[in-house]
Design an enzyme around this catalytic site. Structure first.
Site, PDB file in Angstrom:
ATOM      1  N   ALA A  65       2.143   0.822 -13.990  1.00 39.13           N
ATOM      2  CA  ALA A  65       2.813  -0.478 -13.936  1.00 39.13           C
ATOM      3  C   ALA A  65       2.354  -1.190 -12.673  1.00 39.13           C
ATOM      4  CB  ALA A  65       4.317  -0.283 -13.918  1.00 39.13           C
ATOM      5  N   GLY A 108       2.731   4.213 -15.712  1.00 40.49           N
ATOM      6  CA  GLY A 108       2.802   3.443 -16.950  1.00 40.49           C
ATOM      7  C   GLY A 108       1.533   3.590 -17.793  1.00 40.49           C
ATOM      8  N   GLU A 111       2.086   6.665 -19.712  1.00 38.63           N
ATOM      9  CA  GLU A 111       3.128   6.366 -20.704  1.00 38.63           C
ATOM     10  C   GLU A 111       2.578   5.522 -21.850  1.00 38.63           C
ATOM     11  OE1 GLU A 111       5.654   4.915 -17.438  1.00 38.63           O
ATOM     12  OE2 GLU A 111       7.198   6.261 -18.195  1.00 38.63           O
ATOM     13  N   GLU A 131       5.277   8.272 -10.196  1.00 39.07           N
ATOM     14  CA  GLU A 131       6.371   7.370  -9.788  1.00 39.07           C
ATOM     15  C   GLU A 131       7.194   7.933  -8.640  1.00 39.07           C
ATOM     16  OE1 GLU A 131       5.604   8.112 -12.939  1.00 39.07           O
ATOM     17  OE2 GLU A 131       5.606   6.261 -14.128  1.00 39.07           O
TER      18      GLU A 131
HETATM   19  C1  HXC Z   1      -0.894  -2.795  -8.773  1.00 38.85           C
HETATM   20  C2  HXC Z   1      -2.830  -1.645  -8.430  1.00 38.85           C
HETATM   21  C3  HXC Z   1      -2.285  -0.509  -9.058  1.00 38.85           C
HETATM   22  C4  HXC Z   1      -0.966  -0.597  -9.570  1.00 38.85           C
HETATM   23  C5  HXC Z   1      -4.279  -0.035  -8.425  1.00 38.85           C
HETATM   24  N1  HXC Z   1      -4.057  -1.299  -8.047  1.00 38.85           N
HETATM   25  N2  HXC Z   1      -3.208   0.475  -9.051  1.00 38.85           N
HETATM   26  N3  HXC Z   1      -2.137  -2.766  -8.301  1.00 38.85           N
HETATM   27  N4  HXC Z   1      -0.317  -1.760  -9.393  1.00 38.85           N
HETATM   28  N5  HXC Z   1      -0.381   0.413 -10.219  1.00 38.85           N
HETATM   29  C6  HXC Z   1      -4.980  -2.207  -7.334  1.00 38.85           C
HETATM   30  C7  HXC Z   1      -5.094  -1.854  -5.877  1.00 38.85           C
HETATM   31  O1  HXC Z   1      -4.031  -2.392  -5.155  1.00 38.85           O
HETATM   32  C8  HXC Z   1      -6.427  -2.486  -5.535  1.00 38.85           C
HETATM   33  O2  HXC Z   1      -6.280  -3.890  -5.396  1.00 38.85           O
HETATM   34  C9  HXC Z   1      -7.233  -2.283  -6.800  1.00 38.85           C
HETATM   35  O3  HXC Z   1      -6.278  -2.077  -7.849  1.00 38.85           O
HETATM   36  C10 HXC Z   1      -8.123  -1.066  -6.735  1.00 38.85           C
HETATM   37  O4  HXC Z   1      -7.328   0.058  -6.382  1.00 38.85           O
HETATM   38  P1  HXC Z   1      -7.691   1.067  -5.198  1.00 38.85           P
HETATM   39  O5  HXC Z   1      -6.437   1.758  -4.820  1.00 38.85           O
HETATM   40  O6  HXC Z   1      -8.448   0.359  -4.150  1.00 38.85           O
HETATM   41  O7  HXC Z   1      -8.691   2.041  -5.962  1.00 38.85           O
HETATM   42  P2  HXC Z   1      -8.970   3.579  -5.627  1.00 38.85           P
HETATM   43  O8  HXC Z   1      -9.036   3.762  -4.139  1.00 38.85           O
HETATM   44  O9  HXC Z   1     -10.144   3.936  -6.440  1.00 38.85           O
HETATM   45  O10 HXC Z   1      -7.682   4.361  -6.135  1.00 38.85           O
HETATM   46  C11 HXC Z   1      -7.353   4.400  -7.500  1.00 38.85           C
HETATM   47  C12 HXC Z   1      -5.885   4.920  -7.688  1.00 38.85           C
HETATM   48  C13 HXC Z   1      -4.925   4.056  -6.819  1.00 38.85           C
HETATM   49  C14 HXC Z   1      -5.815   6.390  -7.248  1.00 38.85           C
HETATM   50  C15 HXC Z   1      -5.553   4.822  -9.154  1.00 38.85           C
HETATM   51  O11 HXC Z   1      -5.187   2.684  -7.088  1.00 38.85           O
HETATM   52  C16 HXC Z   1      -3.493   4.339  -7.079  1.00 38.85           C
HETATM   53  O12 HXC Z   1      -2.935   5.336  -6.629  1.00 38.85           O
HETATM   54  N6  HXC Z   1      -2.824   3.407  -7.827  1.00 38.85           N
HETATM   55  C17 HXC Z   1      -1.398   3.517  -8.090  1.00 38.85           C
HETATM   56  C18 HXC Z   1      -1.128   4.620  -9.081  1.00 38.85           C
HETATM   57  C19 HXC Z   1       0.372   4.717  -9.351  1.00 38.85           C
HETATM   58  O13 HXC Z   1       1.175   5.044  -8.453  1.00 38.85           O
HETATM   59  N7  HXC Z   1       0.764   4.418 -10.570  1.00 38.85           N
HETATM   60  C20 HXC Z   1       2.133   4.435 -10.961  1.00 38.85           C
HETATM   61  C21 HXC Z   1       2.731   3.064 -10.770  1.00 38.85           C
HETATM   62  S1  HXC Z   1       4.443   3.088 -11.090  1.00 38.85           S
HETATM   63  P3  HXC Z   1      -6.503  -4.616  -3.961  1.00 38.85           P
HETATM   64  O14 HXC Z   1      -6.398  -6.078  -4.309  1.00 38.85           O
HETATM   65  O15 HXC Z   1      -5.419  -4.136  -3.081  1.00 38.85           O
HETATM   66  O16 HXC Z   1      -7.866  -4.190  -3.512  1.00 38.85           O
HETATM   67  C22 HXC Z   1       4.613   3.093 -12.703  1.00 38.85           C
HETATM   68  C23 HXC Z   1       6.010   3.290 -13.113  1.00 38.85           C
HETATM   69  C24 HXC Z   1       6.516   2.575 -14.284  1.00 38.85           C
HETATM   70  O17 HXC Z   1       3.704   3.002 -13.479  1.00 38.85           O
HETATM   71  C25 HXC Z   1       7.965   2.720 -14.495  1.00 38.85           C
HETATM   72  C26 HXC Z   1       8.876   2.970 -13.344  1.00 38.85           C
HETATM   73  C27 HXC Z   1       9.050   1.928 -12.297  1.00 38.85           C
END
Ligand code: HXC
Length: 257
Positions: A65, A108, A111, A131
Protein backbone atom coordinates in the site's frame (compact mmCIF):
# COMPACT_ATOMS: atom_id res chain seq x y z
CA UNK A 1 -11.42 3.17 -21.05
CA UNK A 2 -8.29 4.99 -19.96
CA UNK A 3 -6.73 4.38 -16.59
CA UNK A 4 -4.16 6.50 -14.78
CA UNK A 5 -2.13 3.90 -12.93
CA UNK A 6 -2.48 0.72 -14.97
CA UNK A 7 -2.23 -0.50 -18.56
CA UNK A 8 -4.78 -2.89 -20.00
CA UNK A 9 -4.66 -5.03 -23.11
CA UNK A 10 -6.20 -8.19 -24.44
CA UNK A 11 -4.56 -11.19 -26.06
CA UNK A 12 -7.24 -13.41 -27.56
CA UNK A 13 -9.52 -14.42 -24.70
CA UNK A 14 -7.09 -13.16 -22.02
CA UNK A 15 -7.32 -9.71 -20.42
CA UNK A 16 -4.06 -8.31 -19.03
CA UNK A 17 -3.82 -5.65 -16.31
CA UNK A 18 -0.34 -4.18 -15.68
CA UNK A 19 0.31 -2.01 -12.64
CA UNK A 20 2.14 1.05 -13.90
CA UNK A 21 3.58 3.27 -11.16
CA UNK A 22 7.25 2.38 -11.73
CA UNK A 23 8.62 5.30 -9.70
CA UNK A 24 6.78 4.07 -6.61
CA UNK A 25 7.39 0.34 -7.24
CA UNK A 26 3.66 0.04 -7.99
CA UNK A 27 2.66 1.16 -4.49
CA UNK A 28 -1.08 0.73 -4.20
CA UNK A 29 -2.75 4.11 -3.71
CA UNK A 30 -6.47 4.83 -3.93
CA UNK A 31 -6.28 5.42 -7.69
CA UNK A 32 -4.61 2.03 -8.28
CA UNK A 33 -7.40 0.41 -6.29
CA UNK A 34 -10.05 2.18 -8.37
CA UNK A 35 -8.28 1.38 -11.66
CA UNK A 36 -7.57 -2.30 -10.96
CA UNK A 37 -11.03 -3.07 -9.62
CA UNK A 38 -12.72 -1.21 -12.52
CA UNK A 39 -10.55 -2.93 -15.15
CA UNK A 40 -11.14 -6.34 -13.59
CA UNK A 41 -14.90 -5.71 -13.48
CA UNK A 42 -14.83 -4.65 -17.17
CA UNK A 43 -12.99 -7.83 -18.18
CA UNK A 44 -15.35 -9.88 -16.00
CA UNK A 45 -18.37 -8.41 -17.79
CA UNK A 46 -16.86 -9.13 -21.24
CA UNK A 47 -18.03 -12.56 -22.44
CA UNK A 48 -15.01 -12.83 -24.75
CA UNK A 49 -12.58 -12.73 -21.81
CA UNK A 50 -12.04 -16.13 -20.21
CA UNK A 51 -9.18 -15.30 -17.82
CA UNK A 52 -7.40 -12.23 -16.46
CA UNK A 53 -3.67 -11.76 -15.84
CA UNK A 54 -2.57 -9.21 -13.24
CA UNK A 55 1.07 -8.18 -13.26
CA UNK A 56 3.56 -5.47 -12.29
CA UNK A 57 7.14 -4.79 -13.37
CA UNK A 58 10.27 -6.95 -13.24
CA UNK A 59 11.40 -5.20 -10.07
CA UNK A 60 8.08 -5.07 -8.26
CA UNK A 61 4.69 -6.69 -8.56
CA UNK A 62 3.74 -4.13 -5.90
CA UNK A 63 5.77 -2.88 -2.90
CA UNK A 64 2.65 -2.53 -0.79
CA UNK A 65 0.00 0.00 0.00
CA UNK A 66 1.17 3.57 -0.65
CA UNK A 67 2.86 4.46 2.64
CA UNK A 68 3.19 8.13 1.73
CA UNK A 69 -0.52 8.41 0.99
CA UNK A 70 -1.62 6.82 4.27
CA UNK A 71 1.15 8.07 6.57
CA UNK A 72 -0.76 11.15 7.80
CA UNK A 73 -4.22 9.64 8.03
CA UNK A 74 -6.02 9.53 11.38
CA UNK A 75 -8.04 6.67 12.80
CA UNK A 76 -11.24 8.58 12.06
CA UNK A 77 -10.16 9.03 8.44
CA UNK A 78 -9.25 5.40 7.76
CA UNK A 79 -12.43 4.27 9.49
CA UNK A 80 -14.58 6.82 7.70
CA UNK A 81 -13.29 6.05 4.24
CA UNK A 82 -12.98 2.29 4.97
CA UNK A 83 -9.36 2.42 3.76
CA UNK A 84 -8.61 -0.41 1.29
CA UNK A 85 -12.12 -1.93 1.55
CA UNK A 86 -12.60 -1.31 -2.18
CA UNK A 87 -10.17 -4.15 -2.92
CA UNK A 88 -12.89 -6.57 -1.78
CA UNK A 89 -14.46 -5.99 -5.22
CA UNK A 90 -11.89 -8.43 -6.64
CA UNK A 91 -13.50 -11.25 -4.66
CA UNK A 92 -16.66 -10.69 -6.74
CA UNK A 93 -14.82 -11.19 -10.05
CA UNK A 94 -15.90 -14.59 -11.38
CA UNK A 95 -13.36 -14.80 -14.21
CA UNK A 96 -10.17 -16.46 -12.95
CA UNK A 97 -7.33 -14.06 -12.14
CA UNK A 98 -3.72 -15.20 -12.57
CA UNK A 99 -1.13 -13.03 -10.81
CA UNK A 100 2.24 -12.85 -12.61
CA UNK A 101 4.69 -11.88 -9.87
CA UNK A 102 8.28 -10.71 -10.30
CA UNK A 103 10.30 -8.91 -7.62
CA UNK A 104 8.64 -7.41 -4.58
CA UNK A 105 5.15 -8.52 -3.52
CA UNK A 106 5.13 -6.96 -0.07
CA UNK A 107 2.32 -5.91 2.23
CA UNK A 108 -0.63 -4.91 0.08
CA UNK A 109 1.30 -6.34 -2.90
CA UNK A 110 1.34 -9.78 -1.30
CA UNK A 111 -2.33 -9.34 -0.38
CA UNK A 112 -3.19 -8.36 -3.96
CA UNK A 113 -1.39 -11.46 -5.26
CA UNK A 114 -3.40 -13.55 -2.78
CA UNK A 115 -6.62 -11.97 -4.11
CA UNK A 116 -5.77 -13.67 -7.42
CA UNK A 117 -6.74 -17.31 -7.97
CA UNK A 118 -3.35 -18.54 -9.16
CA UNK A 119 0.10 -17.06 -8.53
CA UNK A 120 2.78 -17.62 -11.17
CA UNK A 121 6.06 -16.27 -9.78
CA UNK A 122 9.48 -15.53 -11.18
CA UNK A 123 12.60 -16.81 -9.36
CA UNK A 124 13.12 -13.19 -8.27
CA UNK A 125 9.77 -12.92 -6.48
CA UNK A 126 9.84 -11.96 -2.79
CA UNK A 127 6.71 -12.10 -0.65
CA UNK A 128 6.04 -10.73 2.81
CA UNK A 129 3.76 -8.86 5.16
CA UNK A 130 6.10 -6.17 6.59
CA UNK A 131 3.31 -4.01 8.03
CA UNK A 132 4.49 -4.79 11.55
CA UNK A 133 7.66 -2.76 10.79
CA UNK A 134 5.46 0.28 10.13
CA UNK A 135 3.44 -0.03 13.32
CA UNK A 136 0.38 -1.45 11.58
CA UNK A 137 -0.93 -4.86 10.50
CA UNK A 138 -2.13 -6.29 7.16
CA UNK A 139 -5.30 -4.54 6.00
CA UNK A 140 -6.26 -6.09 2.66
CA UNK A 141 -6.95 -9.60 3.92
CA UNK A 142 -3.36 -10.71 4.53
CA UNK A 143 -3.86 -12.10 8.01
CA UNK A 144 -6.74 -14.23 6.74
CA UNK A 145 -5.63 -15.30 3.25
CA UNK A 146 -2.01 -15.96 4.20
CA UNK A 147 -3.11 -18.08 7.15
CA UNK A 148 -5.49 -20.08 4.96
CA UNK A 149 -2.80 -20.43 2.28
CA UNK A 150 0.17 -21.53 4.41
CA UNK A 151 -1.18 -22.27 7.90
CA UNK A 152 -0.83 -20.65 11.31
CA UNK A 153 2.81 -21.50 12.05
CA UNK A 154 4.20 -19.79 8.97
CA UNK A 155 1.63 -16.98 8.82
CA UNK A 156 2.39 -15.97 12.42
CA UNK A 157 6.12 -16.11 11.70
CA UNK A 158 5.78 -13.84 8.66
CA UNK A 159 3.21 -11.38 10.00
CA UNK A 160 4.74 -10.98 13.48
CA UNK A 161 8.37 -10.65 12.33
CA UNK A 162 7.78 -8.98 8.96
CA UNK A 163 10.45 -11.19 7.40
CA UNK A 164 10.50 -11.75 3.66
CA UNK A 165 9.76 -15.02 1.94
CA UNK A 166 11.83 -16.03 -1.07
CA UNK A 167 10.08 -17.76 -3.89
CA UNK A 168 11.36 -21.29 -3.20
CA UNK A 169 9.96 -21.18 0.34
CA UNK A 170 6.76 -19.56 -0.96
CA UNK A 171 6.29 -22.43 -3.39
CA UNK A 172 7.12 -25.06 -0.79
CA UNK A 173 4.49 -23.55 1.53
CA UNK A 174 1.83 -23.56 -1.17
CA UNK A 175 1.50 -19.79 -1.55
CA UNK A 176 2.67 -19.88 -5.15
CA UNK A 177 1.26 -22.14 -7.87
CA UNK A 178 4.26 -22.21 -10.20
CA UNK A 179 7.80 -20.80 -10.25
CA UNK A 180 9.44 -19.93 -13.58
CA UNK A 181 12.86 -18.51 -14.55
CA UNK A 182 13.42 -14.78 -14.12
CA UNK A 183 11.70 -12.80 -16.84
CA UNK A 184 9.33 -15.61 -17.84
CA UNK A 185 6.56 -14.87 -15.33
CA UNK A 186 4.29 -12.90 -17.67
CA UNK A 187 4.59 -15.32 -20.59
CA UNK A 188 3.98 -18.24 -18.24
CA UNK A 189 1.00 -16.56 -16.60
CA UNK A 190 -0.55 -15.70 -19.98
CA UNK A 191 -0.10 -19.34 -21.02
CA UNK A 192 -1.92 -20.48 -17.88
CA UNK A 193 -4.65 -17.92 -18.56
CA UNK A 194 -4.94 -19.03 -22.21
CA UNK A 195 -5.32 -22.63 -21.07
CA UNK A 196 -8.10 -21.65 -18.66
CA UNK A 197 -9.75 -19.44 -21.31
CA UNK A 198 -9.80 -22.38 -23.74
CA UNK A 199 -12.09 -24.33 -21.40
CA UNK A 200 -15.85 -23.87 -21.15
CA UNK A 201 -16.38 -20.51 -19.42
CA UNK A 202 -19.48 -21.70 -17.50
CA UNK A 203 -17.51 -24.67 -16.11
CA UNK A 204 -14.61 -22.39 -15.22
CA UNK A 205 -16.88 -19.98 -13.34
CA UNK A 206 -18.56 -22.84 -11.47
CA UNK A 207 -15.21 -24.53 -10.70
CA UNK A 208 -13.76 -21.32 -9.26
CA UNK A 209 -16.87 -20.87 -7.13
CA UNK A 210 -16.62 -24.47 -5.92
CA UNK A 211 -12.98 -24.11 -4.82
CA UNK A 212 -13.67 -20.77 -3.15
CA UNK A 213 -16.53 -22.35 -1.22
CA UNK A 214 -13.91 -24.47 0.56
CA UNK A 215 -12.74 -21.30 2.32
CA UNK A 216 -16.20 -20.17 3.36
CA UNK A 217 -17.92 -23.17 4.87
CA UNK A 218 -17.81 -26.62 6.47
CA UNK A 219 -16.73 -29.72 4.53
CA UNK A 220 -20.26 -31.16 4.41
CA UNK A 221 -21.78 -27.87 3.21
CA UNK A 222 -18.96 -27.43 0.71
CA UNK A 223 -19.50 -30.88 -0.76
CA UNK A 224 -23.24 -30.12 -1.02
CA UNK A 225 -22.49 -26.84 -2.77
CA UNK A 226 -20.09 -28.57 -5.16
CA UNK A 227 -22.73 -31.15 -6.04
CA UNK A 228 -25.28 -28.47 -6.97
CA UNK A 229 -22.65 -26.67 -9.07
CA UNK A 230 -21.62 -29.97 -10.69
CA UNK A 231 -25.26 -30.78 -11.56
CA UNK A 232 -25.59 -27.27 -13.04
CA UNK A 233 -22.85 -28.00 -15.58
CA UNK A 234 -25.27 -30.49 -17.18
CA UNK A 235 -27.46 -27.54 -18.17
CA UNK A 236 -24.70 -26.25 -20.50
CA UNK A 237 -24.18 -26.96 -24.19
CA UNK A 238 -20.49 -27.28 -23.40
CA UNK A 239 -21.10 -30.36 -21.22
CA UNK A 240 -22.84 -32.05 -24.13
CA UNK A 241 -20.05 -30.99 -26.49
CA UNK A 242 -17.20 -31.84 -24.13
CA UNK A 243 -18.42 -35.36 -23.46
CA UNK A 244 -19.42 -35.98 -27.10
CA UNK A 245 -15.94 -34.89 -28.20
CA UNK A 246 -14.34 -37.39 -25.81
CA UNK A 247 -16.54 -40.23 -27.04
CA UNK A 248 -15.86 -39.28 -30.69
CA UNK A 249 -12.09 -38.96 -30.01
CA UNK A 250 -11.84 -35.32 -31.13
CA UNK A 251 -11.10 -31.95 -29.53
CA UNK A 252 -14.13 -30.18 -27.99
CA UNK A 253 -15.41 -27.00 -29.60
CA UNK A 254 -16.59 -25.09 -26.56
CA UNK A 255 -19.02 -22.23 -27.19
CA UNK A 256 -18.94 -20.98 -23.61
CA UNK A 257 -22.63 -21.51 -23.02
C1 HXC B 1 5.05 4.35 -1.14
C2 HXC B 1 6.94 3.39 -1.96
C3 HXC B 1 6.57 2.15 -1.40
C4 HXC B 1 5.34 2.08 -0.70
C5 HXC B 1 8.46 1.90 -2.40
N1 HXC B 1 8.12 3.18 -2.56
N2 HXC B 1 7.52 1.24 -1.69
N3 HXC B 1 6.18 4.46 -1.83
N4 HXC B 1 4.63 3.21 -0.60
N5 HXC B 1 4.89 0.94 -0.17
C6 HXC B 1 8.87 4.24 -3.27
C7 HXC B 1 10.05 4.71 -2.47
O1 HXC B 1 9.66 5.65 -1.52
C8 HXC B 1 10.92 5.30 -3.57
O2 HXC B 1 10.41 6.57 -3.96
C9 HXC B 1 10.66 4.37 -4.74
O3 HXC B 1 9.41 3.73 -4.46
C10 HXC B 1 11.71 3.30 -4.88
O4 HXC B 1 11.84 2.62 -3.63
P1 HXC B 1 13.23 2.38 -2.89
O5 HXC B 1 12.92 2.12 -1.47
O6 HXC B 1 14.17 3.46 -3.23
O7 HXC B 1 13.71 1.06 -3.64
P2 HXC B 1 14.66 -0.08 -3.05
O8 HXC B 1 15.78 0.56 -2.27
O9 HXC B 1 15.00 -0.93 -4.20
O10 HXC B 1 13.77 -0.89 -2.01
C11 HXC B 1 12.65 -1.62 -2.43
C12 HXC B 1 11.76 -2.01 -1.20
C13 HXC B 1 11.42 -0.73 -0.39
C14 HXC B 1 12.54 -3.00 -0.32
C15 HXC B 1 10.52 -2.69 -1.74
O11 HXC B 1 10.92 0.25 -1.29
C16 HXC B 1 10.42 -0.97 0.68
O12 HXC B 1 10.72 -1.51 1.74
N6 HXC B 1 9.15 -0.52 0.42
C17 HXC B 1 8.09 -0.62 1.42
C18 HXC B 1 7.64 -2.05 1.57
C19 HXC B 1 6.53 -2.13 2.61
O13 HXC B 1 6.73 -1.85 3.81
N7 HXC B 1 5.34 -2.50 2.17
C20 HXC B 1 4.20 -2.59 3.01
C21 HXC B 1 3.46 -1.28 3.00
S1 HXC B 1 2.14 -1.31 4.14
P3 HXC B 1 11.27 7.92 -3.70
O14 HXC B 1 10.44 8.97 -4.40
O15 HXC B 1 11.33 8.10 -2.24
O16 HXC B 1 12.60 7.67 -4.33
C22 HXC B 1 0.95 -2.16 3.46
C23 HXC B 1 -0.16 -2.41 4.39
C24 HXC B 1 -1.53 -2.39 3.88
O17 HXC B 1 0.98 -2.59 2.34
C25 HXC B 1 -2.56 -2.48 4.94
C26 HXC B 1 -2.28 -1.99 6.31
C27 HXC B 1 -2.06 -0.54 6.55
Amino acid sequence: PDFETILTETSGRVGIITLNRPKALNALNAQVMRDVTAAAADFDADPVIGAIVLTGSEKAFAAGADIKEMSTKSYAEVLGEALFAGWDALTRVRTPIVAAVSGYALGGGCELAMLADIIVASETAVFGQPEINLGVIPGIGGSQRLTRAIGKAKAMDLILTGRRLKVDEAERLGLVSRVVPAGDHLTAAVEVAETIASKSLPSVILAKEAVNTAFETTLAEGVRAERALFFATFATDDQTEGMAAFVEKREPDFRHR
